[in-house]
Motif scaffolding. Structure first.
Motif, PDB file in Angstrom:
ATOM      1  N   ALA A  86       0.839  -1.212   0.124  1.00  0.00           N
ATOM      2  CA  ALA A  86      -0.428   0.082   0.170  1.00  0.00           C
ATOM      3  C   ALA A  86       0.973   1.144   0.163  1.00  0.00           C
ATOM      4  CB  ALA A  86      -1.261  -0.139   1.058  1.00  0.00           C
ATOM      5  N   ALA A  89       2.499   1.632  -3.186  1.00  0.00           N
ATOM      6  CA  ALA A  89       1.531   2.231  -5.266  1.00  0.00           C
ATOM      7  C   ALA A  89       0.683   3.318  -4.219  1.00  0.00           C
ATOM      8  CB  ALA A  89      -0.079   1.074  -4.212  1.00  0.00           C
ATOM      9  N   ASP A  90       0.692   3.944  -3.054  1.00  0.00           N
ATOM     10  CA  ASP A  90       0.458   6.036  -2.819  1.00  0.00           C
ATOM     11  C   ASP A  90       1.233   6.525  -3.266  1.00  0.00           C
ATOM     12  OD1 ASP A  90      -2.554   4.491  -2.196  1.00  0.00           O
ATOM     13  OD2 ASP A  90      -2.088   4.385  -0.411  1.00  0.00           O
ATOM     14  N   ARG A  95      -1.163   2.456  -7.927  1.00  0.00           N
ATOM     15  CA  ARG A  95      -1.517   0.175  -8.134  1.00  0.00           C
ATOM     16  C   ARG A  95      -1.564  -0.411  -8.883  1.00  0.00           C
ATOM     17  NH1 ARG A  95      -5.359   4.631  -6.568  1.00  0.00           N
ATOM     18  NH2 ARG A  95      -5.701   4.395  -4.053  1.00  0.00           N
ATOM     19  N   TYR A  96      -1.026   0.018  -9.934  1.00  0.00           N
ATOM     20  CA  TYR A  96      -1.128  -0.553 -11.552  1.00  0.00           C
ATOM     21  C   TYR A  96       0.290  -0.956 -11.552  1.00  0.00           C
ATOM     22  CZ  TYR A  96      -0.650  -1.971 -16.306  1.00  0.00           C
ATOM     23  OH  TYR A  96       0.358  -2.613 -17.387  1.00  0.00           O
ATOM     24  N   THR A  98       2.538  -1.639  -8.741  1.00  0.00           N
ATOM     25  CA  THR A  98       2.372  -2.717  -7.396  1.00  0.00           C
ATOM     26  C   THR A  98       1.834  -3.529  -7.812  1.00  0.00           C
ATOM     27  OG1 THR A  98       2.551  -0.314  -5.899  1.00  0.00           O
ATOM     28  CG2 THR A  98       2.546  -2.265  -5.529  1.00  0.00           C
ATOM     29  N   ILE A  99       0.531  -3.953  -8.703  1.00  0.00           N
ATOM     30  CA  ILE A  99       0.038  -5.039  -8.711  1.00  0.00           C
ATOM     31  C   ILE A  99       0.733  -5.627  -9.925  1.00  0.00           C
ATOM     32  CG2 ILE A  99      -1.560  -6.236  -9.811  1.00  0.00           C
ATOM     33  CD1 ILE A  99      -4.165  -3.770  -8.637  1.00  0.00           C
ATOM     34  N   CYS A 158      -4.533  -3.476  -2.857  1.00  0.00           N
ATOM     35  CA  CYS A 158      -4.976  -2.699  -4.692  1.00  0.00           C
ATOM     36  C   CYS A 158      -5.736  -2.900  -5.259  1.00  0.00           C
ATOM     37  CB  CYS A 158      -2.833  -2.399  -5.339  1.00  0.00           C
ATOM     38  SG  CYS A 158      -1.609  -1.715  -4.224  1.00  0.00           S
ATOM     39  N   SER A 161      -9.518  -1.290  -4.742  1.00  0.00           N
ATOM     40  CA  SER A 161      -9.017   0.412  -5.129  1.00  0.00           C
ATOM     41  C   SER A 161      -8.327   0.448  -6.497  1.00  0.00           C
ATOM     42  CB  SER A 161      -8.543   1.363  -3.964  1.00  0.00           C
ATOM     43  OG  SER A 161      -6.440   0.736  -3.959  1.00  0.00           O
ATOM     44  N   PHE A 162      -8.356  -0.443  -6.641  1.00  0.00           N
ATOM     45  CA  PHE A 162      -7.425   0.135  -8.549  1.00  0.00           C
ATOM     46  C   PHE A 162      -9.045   0.416  -9.258  1.00  0.00           C
ATOM     47  CE2 PHE A 162      -5.818  -1.777 -12.830  1.00  0.00           C
ATOM     48  CZ  PHE A 162      -5.007  -0.188 -13.048  1.00  0.00           C
TER      49      PHE A 162
END
Length: 292
Positions: A86, A89-90, A95-96, A98-99, A158, A161-162
């Motif tokens: 998290a 990502a932030d 988020r993209y 990170t995933i 993620c 929220s993504f």
């Protein structure tokens, strides 16, 4: 549609870092890939974790207490690593990415776990009475498990929220669709968990651990394919830098400006006159006097 309504107003961009076009990105055309990814990822996770105590007992010859303790430690790690995912990502990756990056680690971990249960040399030698795992085989198994724990740490915080990012919060129509997305999101989780806890557990106990872990590994690979297939359709929120820095900025500013008189014109409360927030990836919030 007038020109200003062509693009989202929540600061999202497409995969090429251009402003996100409402007609070409987001909404359900993007969410179907996210839901497919989540269903397969949850199937993979529960498929290898639900029966993990039995695996450690039968294949690694660990006692019930030791196996349960190891699984508890591993499970706890799976719930701590999302703090890392998290934050990255932030703050930095978004988020993209990170995933995407953690999903690859996840696949490596699942593949290695499958190899430890099916390939001669990595697989413990078993006779009629018990299996005899070497220190190396045990170490490789736990390396695979903790790669999975790290991988799930980048996905767990993620993905939901993504999915929410695919709906423009400033658009009344899209905002209503967002709540429906979460219903489908949790349905996809439960479908994956149901298949894993029933079908895959039966395969592990009756067919073999190679197939029992191989199918979840294949499901995770499919999850990654689902995710990358939808890349050109995604709306992506830009990372906004470290939130810890901003928290300290707020604390310092609150002390420095404790005696400043609040202006009658609320627009003067903003830190910038531009439409966008000066913090990349963030939006302006309406001022409120409800907490004073």
């Amino acid at each position: 549609m007038v020109e200003e309504d062509v693009y989202t107003k929540d600061g999202t961009v497409d995969i090429n870092k251009n402003p996100a076009n409402k007609k070409k990105t987001g909404n359900w055309k993007a969410c179907r890939f996210i839901l497919g990814n989540e269903c397969c990822e949850r199937l993979a996770y529960y498929g290898m974790s639900t029966n993990l105590v039995n695996y450690l007992q039968k294949q690694l010859s660990q006692g019930n207490v030791t196996a349960s303790n190891n699984v508890t430690n591993w499970s706890g790690t799976c719930y701590i690593t999302p703090l890392i995912g998290a934050f990255l990502a932030d703050s930095y990756l978004g988020r993209y990415w990170t995933i995407a990056s953690f999903s690859i680690l996840y696949v490596f971990g699942m593949t290695l776990l499958t190899l430890t249960s099916s390939v001669t040399g990595l697989k413990p030698r078993c006779d009629k009475h018990a299996c005899h795992a070497t220190m190396t085989q045990t170490a490789v198994t736990f390396t695979a498990l903790y790669l999975i724990a790290l991988g799930t740490g980048g996905i767990k915080p993620c993905v939901s929220s993504f999915g929410a990012d695919q709906f423009d919060e400033t658009d009344d129509v899209e905002r209503k669709k967002k709540s429906s997305f979460f219903n489908w999101f949790y349905l996809s989780i439960n479908i994956g968990a149901l298949i894993a806890s029933s079908v895959l557990v039966w395969i592990q106990m009756n067919v073999g651990w190679g197939w029992g872990f191989g199918i979840p590994a294949a499901a995770m690979a499919i999850a990654v394919v689902f995710f990358f297939t939808g890349s050109r359709l995604y709306r992506i929120q830009k990372p906004g830098g470290s939130p810890i820095t901003r928290m300290f900025q707020v604390i310092v500013a609150s002390f420095r400006k404790a005696n400043v008189k609040v202006p009658a014109d609320k627009s003067l409360l903003y830190e910038t006159t531009d439409e966008e927030c000066s913090i990349q990836g963030s939006r302006k919030l309406e001022p409120t006097d409800k907490f004073k």
